[in-house]
Design a protein around this motif. Structure first.
Motif, PDB file in Angstrom:
ATOM      1  N   THR A 118       2.227   4.458  -5.001  1.00 36.76           N
ATOM      2  CA  THR A 118       2.123   4.315  -3.542  1.00 36.76           C
ATOM      3  C   THR A 118       1.221   5.409  -2.985  1.00 36.76           C
ATOM      4  N   ILE A 119       0.162   5.023  -2.275  1.00 32.69           N
ATOM      5  CA  ILE A 119      -0.677   5.992  -1.567  1.00 32.69           C
ATOM      6  C   ILE A 119      -0.010   6.391  -0.259  1.00 32.69           C
ATOM      7  N   GLU A 120       0.449   5.401   0.468  1.00 37.52           N
ATOM      8  CA  GLU A 120       1.086   5.647   1.770  1.00 37.52           C
ATOM      9  C   GLU A 120       1.810   4.383   2.190  1.00 37.52           C
ATOM     10  N   PHE A 121       2.768   4.542   3.106  1.00 42.26           N
ATOM     11  CA  PHE A 121       3.311   3.360   3.767  1.00 42.26           C
ATOM     12  C   PHE A 121       3.745   3.698   5.178  1.00 42.26           C
ATOM     13  N   LEU A 163      -0.717  -8.614   0.411  1.00 42.65           N
ATOM     14  CA  LEU A 163      -1.564  -9.091   1.505  1.00 42.65           C
ATOM     15  C   LEU A 163      -3.021  -9.107   1.063  1.00 42.65           C
ATOM     16  N   ASN A 164      -3.412  -8.100   0.293  1.00 43.27           N
ATOM     17  CA  ASN A 164      -4.785  -8.047  -0.218  1.00 43.27           C
ATOM     18  C   ASN A 164      -4.829  -7.304  -1.549  1.00 43.27           C
ATOM     19  N   THR A 167      -9.181  -1.694  -6.711  1.00 43.14           N
ATOM     20  CA  THR A 167      -8.204  -0.679  -7.133  1.00 43.14           C
ATOM     21  C   THR A 167      -7.084  -0.504  -6.106  1.00 43.14           C
ATOM     22  N   ILE A 168      -7.340  -0.938  -4.870  1.00 46.47           N
ATOM     23  CA  ILE A 168      -6.360  -0.761  -3.785  1.00 46.47           C
ATOM     24  C   ILE A 168      -5.661  -2.093  -3.510  1.00 46.47           C
ATOM     25  N   VAL A 225      -2.763  -3.875  -0.925  1.00 51.00           N
ATOM     26  CA  VAL A 225      -1.959  -3.725   0.283  1.00 51.00           C
ATOM     27  C   VAL A 225      -0.870  -4.799   0.277  1.00 51.00           C
ATOM     28  N   GLU A 230       3.109  -6.113   2.032  1.00 49.49           N
ATOM     29  CA  GLU A 230       4.007  -6.042   3.177  1.00 49.49           C
ATOM     30  C   GLU A 230       5.439  -6.303   2.726  1.00 49.49           C
ATOM     31  N   THR A 278       4.221  -1.840   5.878  1.00 44.92           N
ATOM     32  CA  THR A 278       2.931  -2.071   5.235  1.00 44.92           C
ATOM     33  C   THR A 278       2.732  -0.948   4.226  1.00 44.92           C
ATOM     34  N   THR A 280       0.349   0.730   1.077  1.00 45.35           N
ATOM     35  CA  THR A 280      -0.938   0.813   0.408  1.00 45.35           C
ATOM     36  C   THR A 280      -0.740   1.411  -0.975  1.00 45.35           C
ATOM     37  N   ILE A 334      -2.190   1.977  -5.226  1.00 51.52           N
ATOM     38  CA  ILE A 334      -3.389   2.131  -6.054  1.00 51.52           C
ATOM     39  C   ILE A 334      -3.052   1.829  -7.509  1.00 51.52           C
TER      40      ILE A 334
END
Lengths: 144, 144, 144, 144
Positions: free
Chosen positions: A80-83, A103-104, A108-109, A111, A113, A131, A133, A135
């Motif tokens: 997890t990079i961030e949420f 969602l996408n 490398t990334i 996303v 939900e 949400t 994000t 990696i």
């Protein structure tokens, strides 16, 4: 294509460490999707008797992470990079369900939900939405 | 002004339910500030052996909430509206420390920030940072 | 119930100041929903020729705000407390469309979501998604 | 080390397209830091006369992006993955200043923070704060 063997692996992988300690269970897994549940106990609440925002956040993050896992090969790990999570209503009741979807899926990334529902008398109520994000990291880069 | 009695109350109030179950401890509390710690155990980790993002998020949220609590009278309770957290480095080691402070105290909305550090050999490393939006709710509106 | 007169008022209200300067246009408005568009011009881009993240964010925020406006009476104004936006793909092309909807309408806090699509050759592509937290403020508290 | 030539390049690069159209100006640039300003005009406001949240968000995003740019060589471009911004007070007045700094510089992911201040009679007031997640992309992968 994600095969059954991989799905079964991810279901077992999911409950290690903190998520198992919290009591999260896997309900369903498919490509880009993951669903989990938890039976609420006193140790899941906060000072006012509601389910703790931190527990809901942990569920949202972890379930989202595994929805991302279903879109990558075994050569990758997911971090997890961030949420960000919004708490829409105070969560009460016997069970929570978390439904996550990708969602996408970038190079490398990823996303994803997560929607968290409280369940009472067979009725679901949306109590939080996140949400997340993530990696993809080559598994080979992890020295354990 | 926040008095010592109120500070002592908040320190005890902090560890109820989920935060106590996780193992968070209060280190310091002052007006608009709150600091907590946790000793990392196997049940705090994720599938790769790092401290779980969900545990870090729960710590960031709860500590921020209590930094907000130090700015309101006993007539108010604090609820998290939403938060966002970035994970800067994988968290490893024996202990985590979380330092939260109120960034803005509005009429009903309070915004606080939490910084989470891993501690190894007396050295702190910033591993995550969160922004938390909270709302003051009259205690009288809670029917428990 | 929102009536036609109110809808027409909000459509005009929408394009004042910065949103009009950017070139946002209202496409549709209904209870809890708002849809806008923009024709991309060179002054909307960033250093690499893509639509600027800041323009997309402004569109996501403003359209979400007006989706919230459709759920309150004339006695209230709407302010953004915070928002978070993920950019899923670089946005290119002739037009962007933004669709916002209210996810939760609380007593004073409203949470809305915005999806932004690039449109090329009649095909829509989701390029960004935002979650926006808004607050209802009595219009009487504004001294203009 | 970032040299003067690179700094001068970034200052010029900054104002292309949308940021120039909005009226953002570079005040200062150094390694991991970027400061910008804007003189508020009627086209920057929203329906209640405050500076529009979207303009503030665009400023926060773009200035954070260039703080990240100062930490990479010319072989890389910077794209925003996502950002989150809290609006702490309604922004009024003649000028805004935005100060951004890199919080963490990873291998490909950079996290930066932006603080936006309104300036009136030489007094600064913090009106918004953003956290921005950016990614380094090889310049060679851009076909313009």
């Amino acid at each position: 294509m994600i095969d059954n063997k991989r799905i079964e692996f991810l279901k077992k992988d999911f409950v290690q460490g903190f998520p198992g300690y919290c009591g999260f269970k896997v309900e369903y897994a498919g490509k880009g999707k993951f669903q989990t549940s938890i039976e609420i106990r006193p140790e899941h609440t906060q000072q006012d008797g509601f389910v703790h925002a931190g527990l809901i956040a942990a569920m949202a993050d972890h379930t989202a992470g595994y929805s991302a896992f279903t879109t990558v090969s075994e050569e990758f790990r997911i971090l997890t990079i961030e949420f960000k999570i919004n708490f829409l209503k105070p969560a009460k009741g016997k069970n929570l369900i978390c439904r996550s979807k990708v969602l996408n899926r970038g190079k490398t990334i990823i996303v994803a939900e997560s929607e968290i529902f409280s369940v009472n008398d067979m009725k679901e109520k949306l109590v939080a939405k996140a949400t997340v994000t993530l990696i993809m990291v080559p598994a080979s880069s992890f020295k354990r």
